[in-house]
Motif scaffolding. Structure first.
Motif, PDB file in Angstrom:
ATOM      1  N   GLU A   1     -11.414  -3.709   4.497  1.00  0.00           N
ATOM      2  CA  GLU A   1     -12.454  -4.742   4.459  1.00  0.00           C
ATOM      3  C   GLU A   1     -11.915  -6.137   4.733  1.00  0.00           C
ATOM      4  O   GLU A   1     -12.594  -6.975   5.297  1.00  0.00           O
ATOM      5  CB  GLU A   1     -13.168  -4.722   3.099  1.00  0.00           C
ATOM      6  N   GLU A   2     -10.660  -6.371   4.351  1.00  0.00           N
ATOM      7  CA  GLU A   2     -10.083  -7.701   4.520  1.00  0.00           C
ATOM      8  C   GLU A   2      -9.495  -7.937   5.911  1.00  0.00           C
ATOM      9  O   GLU A   2      -9.550  -9.045   6.435  1.00  0.00           O
ATOM     10  CB  GLU A   2      -8.995  -7.924   3.468  1.00  0.00           C
TER      11      GLU A   2
ATOM     12  N   LYS B   1      -5.935   4.857  -6.768  1.00  0.00           N
ATOM     13  CA  LYS B   1      -5.541   3.477  -6.453  1.00  0.00           C
ATOM     14  C   LYS B   1      -5.301   3.303  -4.963  1.00  0.00           C
ATOM     15  O   LYS B   1      -5.591   2.260  -4.389  1.00  0.00           O
ATOM     16  CB  LYS B   1      -4.297   3.084  -7.249  1.00  0.00           C
TER      17      LYS B   1
ATOM     18  N   TYR C   1       0.829  -1.209   0.000  1.00  0.00           N
ATOM     19  CA  TYR C   1       0.000   0.000   0.000  1.00  0.00           C
ATOM     20  C   TYR C   1       0.866   1.262   0.000  1.00  0.00           C
ATOM     21  O   TYR C   1       0.580   2.223  -0.700  1.00  0.00           O
ATOM     22  CB  TYR C   1      -0.921  -0.030   1.226  1.00  0.00           C
TER      23      TYR C   1
ATOM     24  N   GLU D   1      -8.617   2.852  -3.293  1.00  0.00           N
ATOM     25  CA  GLU D   1      -9.139   1.506  -3.581  1.00  0.00           C
ATOM     26  C   GLU D   1      -8.432   0.461  -2.721  1.00  0.00           C
ATOM     27  O   GLU D   1      -9.067  -0.401  -2.131  1.00  0.00           O
ATOM     28  CB  GLU D   1      -8.925   1.148  -5.062  1.00  0.00           C
ATOM     29  N   LYS D   2      -7.112   0.567  -2.669  1.00  0.00           N
ATOM     30  CA  LYS D   2      -6.317  -0.401  -1.909  1.00  0.00           C
ATOM     31  C   LYS D   2      -6.600  -0.268  -0.403  1.00  0.00           C
ATOM     32  O   LYS D   2      -6.697  -1.264   0.303  1.00  0.00           O
ATOM     33  CB  LYS D   2      -4.833  -0.211  -2.209  1.00  0.00           C
TER      34      LYS D   2
ATOM     35  N   LYS E   1      -9.374   0.703   0.988  1.00  0.00           N
ATOM     36  CA  LYS E   1     -10.702   0.106   1.224  1.00  0.00           C
ATOM     37  C   LYS E   1     -10.587  -1.418   1.285  1.00  0.00           C
ATOM     38  O   LYS E   1     -11.150  -2.061   2.170  1.00  0.00           O
ATOM     39  CB  LYS E   1     -11.664   0.538   0.106  1.00  0.00           C
ATOM     40  N   LYS E   2      -9.821  -1.977   0.352  1.00  0.00           N
ATOM     41  CA  LYS E   2      -9.646  -3.426   0.302  1.00  0.00           C
ATOM     42  C   LYS E   2      -8.961  -3.932   1.578  1.00  0.00           C
ATOM     43  O   LYS E   2      -9.385  -4.926   2.169  1.00  0.00           O
ATOM     44  CB  LYS E   2      -8.829  -3.803  -0.935  1.00  0.00           C
ATOM     45  N   ILE E   3      -7.912  -3.244   2.006  1.00  0.00           N
ATOM     46  CA  ILE E   3      -7.191  -3.647   3.224  1.00  0.00           C
ATOM     47  C   ILE E   3      -8.126  -3.539   4.435  1.00  0.00           C
ATOM     48  O   ILE E   3      -8.174  -4.435   5.273  1.00  0.00           O
ATOM     49  CB  ILE E   3      -5.915  -2.793   3.438  1.00  0.00           C
TER      50      ILE E   3
END
Length: 167
Positions: free
Chosen positions: A104-105, A94, A86, A97-98, A100-102
């Motif tokens: 959520e995961e 980007k 990240y 987006e990254k 948000k992904k981190i």
């Protein structure tokens, strides 16, 4: 009967010639990452005292990750690696987006690979994600690093795999 099964198998194994192939293409073979060289016993010995050196070494990181996977506790190292990736992102879009992904995961409650961080760190991280920056996950990443250093590293050092590396 055997001939019938062989014919059916042959039909199943054939690549279909339908329009769906253009919509959902067959995935190309992913490139294999270059093989990390096995460290010398002296190099591996340094990992006992430095999680940082272990994580910076591709072979060490892979070994540590495999060990944690065998214990069903790889989420910490995966989160740490995701944070490192990240920090390299330059594009604000980007990065968002990254982030948000981190989140959520690994961060949100009931996340698939939720890491164990205190409420204050989680709240601060969420606040940082309002305007994502390269340092948005710094505190959470430091907490997880400390947890791995205190808990996971000593177990890894006692593992059979590590013991083989230092022989």
């Amino acid at each position: 009967r055997a001939k019938e099964i062989k014919t059916k198998l042959g039909t199943l194994l054939q690549k279909p010639d339908s329009a769906i192939d253009f919509i959902i293409p067959y995935p190309e073979k992913p490139e294999k990452p270059p093989k990390a060289h096995r460290p010398s016993p002296e190099e591996a010995l340094q990992w006992r005292d430095s999680l940082e050196k272990l994580l910076q070494n591709p072979y060490g990181l892979t070994s540590f990750r495999s060990f944690l996977r065998s214990e069903f506790s790889e989420e910490n190292v995966e989160f740490w690696v995701a944070c490192e990736d990240y920090k390299k992102v330059k594009s604000p879009v980007k990065m968002a987006e990254k982030a948000k992904k981190i989140y959520e995961e690994f961060i949100q409650t009931e996340a698939p690979k939720e890491v164990n961080i205190d409420h204050f760190t989680k709240a601060l991280t969420m606040k940082n994600l309002v305007e994502p920056s390269p340092s948005s996950f710094d505190m959470a990443q430091k907490r997880i690093f400390a947890l791995m250093e205190k808990d996971s590293l000593p177990r890894f050092v006692r593992s059979e795999f590590y013991q083989e590396l230092i022989k």
